[in-house]
Scaffold this active site. Sequence first.
Site, short mmCIF file in Angstrom:
data_model
loop_
_atom_site.label_atom_id
_atom_site.label_comp_id
_atom_site.label_asym_id
_atom_site.label_seq_id
_atom_site.Cartn_x
_atom_site.Cartn_y
_atom_site.Cartn_z
N TYR A 15 0.99 -1.21 -0.17
CA TYR A 15 -0.06 -0.09 -0.10
C TYR A 15 0.77 1.38 0.02
O TYR A 15 0.33 2.25 0.58
CB TYR A 15 -0.96 0.13 1.15
N TYR A 142 -14.27 -4.94 3.33
CA TYR A 142 -12.85 -5.18 3.16
C TYR A 142 -12.61 -6.62 3.69
O TYR A 142 -13.01 -6.95 4.81
CB TYR A 142 -11.91 -4.16 3.69
N ASP A 234 -16.59 -12.74 9.17
CA ASP A 234 -15.20 -12.45 9.05
C ASP A 234 -14.73 -11.42 10.53
O ASP A 234 -15.10 -10.16 10.30
CB ASP A 234 -14.94 -11.47 7.89
N LYS A 263 -5.16 -11.59 11.81
CA LYS A 263 -4.81 -10.69 12.79
C LYS A 263 -4.38 -10.68 14.09
O LYS A 263 -3.13 -11.46 14.47
CB LYS A 263 -5.67 -9.43 12.67
C1 LIG Z 1 -7.16 -7.36 7.20
C2 LIG Z 1 -8.27 -7.87 6.95
C3 LIG Z 1 -8.53 -9.09 6.07
C4 LIG Z 1 -7.46 -9.44 5.39
O1 LIG Z 1 -6.50 -10.25 6.28
P1 LIG Z 1 -4.76 -10.15 5.76
O2 LIG Z 1 -4.07 -11.00 6.76
O3 LIG Z 1 -4.53 -8.73 5.63
O4 LIG Z 1 -4.84 -10.83 4.43
C5 LIG Z 1 -9.83 -9.89 5.85
N1 LIG Z 1 -10.75 -9.19 6.41
C6 LIG Z 1 -11.01 -8.21 7.46
C7 LIG Z 1 -12.09 -7.97 8.11
C8 LIG Z 1 -9.60 -7.39 7.73
O5 LIG Z 1 -9.60 -6.48 8.70
#
Ligand SMILES: *Cc1c(COP(=O)(O)O)cnc(C)c1O
Length: 421
Positions: A15, A142, A234, A263
């Site tokens: 980015y 996202y 998610d 994360k």
């Molecule tokens: C950051 C994020 C992703 C992607 O995760 P990466 O480990 O960066 O590929 C997917 N979903 C959500 C809600 C996120 O915040």
Amino acid sequence: MNLQERDRAVNWHPYTQMKTADDAIPIVKGKGVYLFDDKGNKYIDAVSSWWVTLHGHAHPYIAQRVSEQLNTLEQVIFAGFTHEPAIQLSENLLKLLPQNQQKVFYSDNGSTAVEVALKICIQHAYNQGKEKTKILAFKNAYHGDTFGAMSVSGRSVWTKPFGEMLFEVIFIDTPTSENIEDLKAQISAYQDEVVCFIYEPLIQGAAGMLMYNAEDLDNLMKFCRANGILMIQDEVFTGFGRTGKLFAANYLSEKPDIMCFSKGLTGGTMPMGITTSTNEIFEAFLSDDKYKTLFHGHSFTANPLACTAALASMELLLNDETQKNIQRISEQHFHFLNILKEHSKVENVRQTGTILAWEIKNDHKTSYFNEIGKKLYDEFLSRGIVMRPLGNVMYLVPPYCISSDELNFIYENILEVLNCL
Ligand SMILES: *Cc1c(COP(=O)(O)O)cnc(C)c1O
């Protein structure tokens, strides 16, 4: 050559417009909430290094556990083999999730956790001979940067070059008590074609920390359930205490079919993704017919070091001290939220647990490329604080080990900067 010159020569950063970007700051050490650069400056990591660090940097307990594991078993193929850390992690995690979550599939990051979820839902329909291929997602969503994850993410400057190649998705607004009936009508128009609905529960992180109500999401989930639409929750960002509760799921009474994590999963120590599913979905892949197998896997599936980091991090997360810290941060944020609300340069102040966000009032409406974001980033960096505004949206997502004084230091600096705008 110094570190910055050597970095310039060989590294392509995420980015980052490499032509105009400032030199990357070489970090030589991390400890607790602090990052230390090669010149001896220290920075408070107010964004948990892209929302991953839960217990601070270089946590000694996680380091000790991972180092023990490193000397025992560092990696093993996860097809045909298994190991204690993966079994224990699955057992421990499932105990904390909605009871319908029964099986764990491992991958490496948030995007892959989402890819796996999408493939499971689509093949779940396929294995049952159902022709369902339409996917439902929120505008501004996202879910990651790989092709499937990009497809279910809101169309934006990030996805533009790939527009034609992304699969078709039905995008709807996030639910409110006003629009909910309208949303249901939009979904009904596709009748039986919708295979799954993927959503970030309560907070759309990368979109700019946009928040919406649990009650309205419950309402939408109930509708999906009644209409045979599988739900992918998610929790890559919201998981592991971020929202003030262990998972966003703890705010909801409806249960998703699939959940995604990454994360904070390993406390931010190692890359790892997890996709969980119900037994009902898992069973649709059981067959004497080999074609019904989930043909998906990554070289580092269930890496023992990452599993061990996750085990150690979850242990820390569940202890009293961390739980108290999460509550304290939430309360301190709430107090500061009320101060920000009164500020003439600020609007749309919002909070969910340890996540606090607000917008800088400006004439040109919100944009990722908003100049103010870069100016604020630089200003806070010069004050020893790492913040990463999304356009004119500012937010705090601190590690849970941040002290009351350290938080107050950040708040004071924010007010000083706001007063100079
Ligand atoms: C950051 C994020 C992703 C992607 O995760 P990466 O480990 O960066 O590929 C997917 N979903 C959500 C809600 C996120 O915040």
